[in-house]
Scaffold this active site. Structure first.
Site, PDB file in Angstrom:
ATOM      1  N   ASP A 318      21.193 100.057 -39.689  1.00 13.98           N
ATOM      2  CA  ASP A 318      20.021 100.501 -38.595  1.00 13.98           C
ATOM      3  C   ASP A 318      20.644 100.974 -37.242  1.00 13.98           C
ATOM      4  O   ASP A 318      21.658 100.303 -36.788  1.00 13.98           O
ATOM      5  CB  ASP A 318      19.145  99.096 -38.672  1.00 13.98           C
ATOM      6  CG  ASP A 318      18.077  99.297 -37.597  1.00 13.98           C
ATOM      7  OD1 ASP A 318      17.182 100.128 -37.618  1.00 13.98           O
ATOM      8  OD2 ASP A 318      18.108  98.529 -36.457  1.00 13.98           O
ATOM      9  N   GLU A 360      20.666 105.290 -40.704  1.00 13.15           N
ATOM     10  CA  GLU A 360      19.407 105.479 -40.109  1.00 13.15           C
ATOM     11  C   GLU A 360      19.756 106.067 -38.833  1.00 13.15           C
ATOM     12  O   GLU A 360      19.999 105.325 -37.704  1.00 13.15           O
ATOM     13  CB  GLU A 360      18.483 104.260 -40.195  1.00 13.15           C
ATOM     14  CG  GLU A 360      17.096 104.461 -39.641  1.00 13.15           C
ATOM     15  CD  GLU A 360      17.016 103.994 -38.335  1.00 13.15           C
ATOM     16  OE1 GLU A 360      15.633 104.376 -37.773  1.00 13.15           O
ATOM     17  OE2 GLU A 360      17.880 103.542 -37.427  1.00 13.15           O
ATOM     18  N   ASP A 425       8.341 103.458 -40.036  1.00 17.49           N
ATOM     19  CA  ASP A 425       8.320 103.954 -38.753  1.00 17.49           C
ATOM     20  C   ASP A 425       7.177 105.168 -38.464  1.00 17.49           C
ATOM     21  O   ASP A 425       6.587 105.647 -39.335  1.00 17.49           O
ATOM     22  CB  ASP A 425       9.779 104.341 -38.497  1.00 17.49           C
ATOM     23  CG  ASP A 425      10.404 103.875 -37.178  1.00 17.49           C
ATOM     24  OD1 ASP A 425       9.367 103.795 -36.189  1.00 17.49           O
ATOM     25  OD2 ASP A 425      11.470 103.916 -37.244  1.00 17.49           O
ATOM     26  N   ARG A 549       2.196 101.331 -35.251  1.00 21.80           N
ATOM     27  CA  ARG A 549       2.944 101.477 -36.587  1.00 21.80           C
ATOM     28  C   ARG A 549       2.442 100.569 -37.731  1.00 21.80           C
ATOM     29  O   ARG A 549       2.511 101.036 -38.804  1.00 21.80           O
ATOM     30  CB  ARG A 549       4.424 101.484 -36.395  1.00 21.80           C
ATOM     31  CG  ARG A 549       5.165 102.749 -35.636  1.00 21.80           C
ATOM     32  CD  ARG A 549       6.445 102.481 -35.418  1.00 21.80           C
ATOM     33  NE  ARG A 549       6.928 101.105 -34.598  1.00 21.80           N
ATOM     34  CZ  ARG A 549       7.957 100.762 -34.481  1.00 21.80           C
ATOM     35  NH1 ARG A 549       8.974 101.550 -34.911  1.00 21.80           N
ATOM     36  NH2 ARG A 549       8.275  99.595 -33.723  1.00 21.80           N
TER      37      ARG A 549
END
Length: 678
Positions: A318, A360, A425, A549
């Protein structure tokens, strides 16, 4: 010797870049000599590990073979990161012991998987790899019930399952699970570590890879390391970036950008208890880890190996762009961020060699690809493709998409894109401004158009997205919304517009057809297979209300399964059946086409700006893909098909219809064709 710089020594001294043994090419002062002498001194320290864990000679030998193969490269990376430290040799020894302990404790089953993947290094590039991603609580409430859903994943055709963050988190707002309090404990609302291990075992038995997040840029403010820092323990205050006043933070802020400017300003948070400032890139409760401290590297390595031991196959790294800080820079995508990941990669190659890393990095396309390599992250999200597929739907043209694909799709050997259309996301318009300029598009204006289009503010728009992090001062905005709502299904259902429903389903299947065929691992955000719409009820939960989101993170409706059937009558159930069965069929067909394995993709210049046309090939297999991004029929010259497909007659692997190249190919609105020679 240990602390001296020797930049480029590997190449100057002829040492292999991937850490192969160099016994015949040593000389005093060379990197190869220093690395080998260091390993010679450290190896006896492992005897205590092998004796304590009662590790067999064969298992020990396997580890030491890989250690020798990767040691020189690992030594160079760690020396670049920490070689100037007075305690470098101590940390090097502890890192090596940590890796040995990880291999010693690895289960025989996982060791067997490791051996299989060492002998088949491109196993993850198969056409049979099809992924799904989900939040455990939203999909099945807990891990126990998720195990009961494995048959569902098999029915859909998944062979890769990504569970969104499921470790223990702080109460209240936890950034959707990305503020982790304990990497060794599952959120008790979801289950236990034993539940996770049982799930991993069952998935492996079913032929499904398990993917978990490794949130390694930051911890929650209630993680034990952060708690010790708050209690005044200097050793743990050095795990983070903590400052007594604004002097240093203000110097950093001169070159940093704000990630969530509408939530809070700046990158540092004042902590009343410590009376100090803490670096918090994302949210005030997410404390950035200080990787210039080797103790942090070793501590997170231990967490990585612990998670790997549950049976995970792939770790999603991440926020990779933010993990290294340097004064005077924007602290994103710095060279030592890559060095750090490569060091983790080498250690995984030694101790958990079946484990892959997925990056990511939702950053500029030129920076995304820098994280991809067999020595760094073997697979990576493809945010540019995702954004440009939606851009092509809005414009009905593929000019910007093909401009980007022409030089951004190919990857190094034994690596792969993860091609997704929606995820947990937002959508950010991460295309390259220079690519836009080359085809006459003003990038700023075009992003404003796309924001208006996908929030339904542009006349004629079919989309029903909502803004995420809208900045009125700069005009910056990202888009939240489910795939179906963005593709027009929500609007069509509201207006009971049957033609609009057909077109919306066509758009959904068009995008899925491209993602399944363009090269890499296709990834569904589960719920897409049913065409689930925006969930506006998220505003009723105070912990979610401030983050739009959550509109595209709806709870799974298991009653949809009862609607599956062969009939395609009218009504919402019919729409969901059509989407599910059509997508299920495309997944099945994908797995039967060896040409869709690997990453090789060659664009075809069709002369029609509404058609995306490319060739997929692997070994002796070849497939032509044609996708129409317009609501009007489009034609492809027969000669273009003949020369691209190297044949005269072709069968659509999805629909079964046969086409000849003696006449133009007519592609229906929003149709995607997978054409194989017959």
């Amino acid at each position: 010797m240990i602390g001296t710089k020797n930049n480029g020594a590997a190449s100057q001294n002829g040492a292999p870049s991937q850490g192969k043994r160099t016994s015949g090419n040593l000389r005093p002062g060379s990197l190869a000599f220093e690395a080998q002498l260091t390993l010679q001194r450290l190896l006896p320290r492992l005897d205590a590990v092998w004796e304590k864990t009662k590790t067999s000679e064969r298992v020990r030998h396997d580890f030491e073979v890989r250690l020798h193969d990767h040691w020189q490269s690992l030594f160079e990376l760690l020396r670049e990161l920490y070689g100037q430290r007075y305690d470098f040799f101590y940390h090097l020894e502890q890192i090596l012991i940590t890796a040995a302990e990880a291999w010693a404790h690895r289960s025989p089953v996982l060791r067997e998987v490791d051996h299989q993947r060492i002998n088949d290094p491109d196993w993850f590039t198969s056409e049979k790899m099809v992924g799904g991603a989900l939040y455990v609580d939203l999909f099945s409430d807990n891990l126990g019930r998720l195990r009961e859903s494995i048959g569902y994943f098999q029915e859909l055709g998944l062979t890769y399952l990504h569970l969104m963050p499921l470790f223990a988190v702080r109460p209240g707002n936890n950034d959707g699970g990305y503020a982790i309090s304990n990497y060794r404990s599952v959120d008790p609302r979801l289950g236990t570590m034993e539940d996770l291990r049982l799930l991993a075992d069952d998935l492996r038995e079913a032929g499904i890879c398990l993917v978990l997040d490794f949130v390694f840029n930051h911890t929650s403010d209630d993680h034990q390391w952060a708690q010790k820092a708050q209690a005044g323990e200097l050793e743990y205050q050095e795990f983070y970036y903590i400052y007594p006043d604004r002097e240093t933070p203000d110097r950093y802020e001169q070159t940093l950008r704000e990630i969530f400017p509408t939530v809070r300003r700046g990158n540092f948070t004042w902590h009343d208890g410590m009376q100090q400032w803490v670096w918090t890139t994302f949210n005030s409760f997410q404390w950035d880890l200080n990787y210039s401290n080797p103790s942090v590297f070793r501590a997170m390595l231990e967490e990585l190996f612990f998670i790997a031991d549950t049976g995970v196959d792939i770790l999603r790294l991440d926020a990779v762009a933010f993990i290294w800080k340097q004064m005077g820079t924007n602290c994103e995508n710095l060279p030592k961020a890559h060095t750090l990941i490569q060091a983790f990669n080498r250690l995984a190659s030694i101790a958990t060699p079946g484990l892959l890393f997925k990056s990511e990095a939702i950053v500029h396309p030129d920076d995304v690809v820098k994280y991809i390599g067999h020595d760094e992250c073997q697979i990576s999200y493809n945010p540019t493709l995702m954004a440009l597929l939606w851009e092509s739907l809005a414009t009905r043209e593929v000019r910007l998409l093909t401009q980007s694909l022409s030089h951004r799709h190919q990857l190094p050997e034994n690596t792969a894109w993860v091609n997704y259309l929606r995820c947990h996301d937002d959508i950010g318009w991460t295309f390259d401004d220079a690519d836009a300029s080359k085809i006459g598009i003003n990038a700023y204006d075009h992003r404003q158009f796309l924001n208006r289009f996908y929030t339904g503010q542009f006349q004629g728009s079919f989309a029903r997205g909502i803004p995420f992090q809208e900045n009125q001062a700069t005009g910056d905005m990202r888009i939240a919304g489910t795939m179906a709502s963005l593709a027009g299904l929500e609007l069509a259902i509201e207006h009971e517009d049957e033609k609009g429903m057909d077109e919306a389903i066509g758009r959904i299947l068009l995008l899925q057809g491209v993602a399944l065929s363009i090269g890499g691992i296709p990834l569904l955000y589960l719920g897409e297979e049913w065409g689930m719409l925006n969930d506006y009820d998220f505003v009723e939960d105070p912990a979610k209300a401030g983050d739009t989101r959550w509109v595209h993170r709806p709870k799974m409706k298991w009653e949809f399964l009862e609607e599956l059937g062969d009939s395609l009558g009218s009504g919402p159930g019919s729409l969901r059946r059509r989407i599910f069965r059509s997508l299920q069929r495309m997944i099945t067909v994908r797995k039967s086409l060896p040409a869709l394995g690997g990453q090789k993709m060659d664009l075809v210049q069709s002369g029609n700006t509404h058609l995306l046309t490319f060739v997929r090939s692997r070994d002796s297999h070849r497939l032509v893909v044609v996708a129409n991004f317009s609501e009007q029929p489009q034609s492809l010259e027969g000669n273009v098909l003949r020369t691209a497909g190297l044949g005269r007659f072709f069968e659509d692997a999805i629909g079964g219809q046969t086409y000849g190249s003696s006449t133009d190919l007519i592609v229906a609105p929003y149709q995607v064709l997978w054409l194989k020679r017959v």
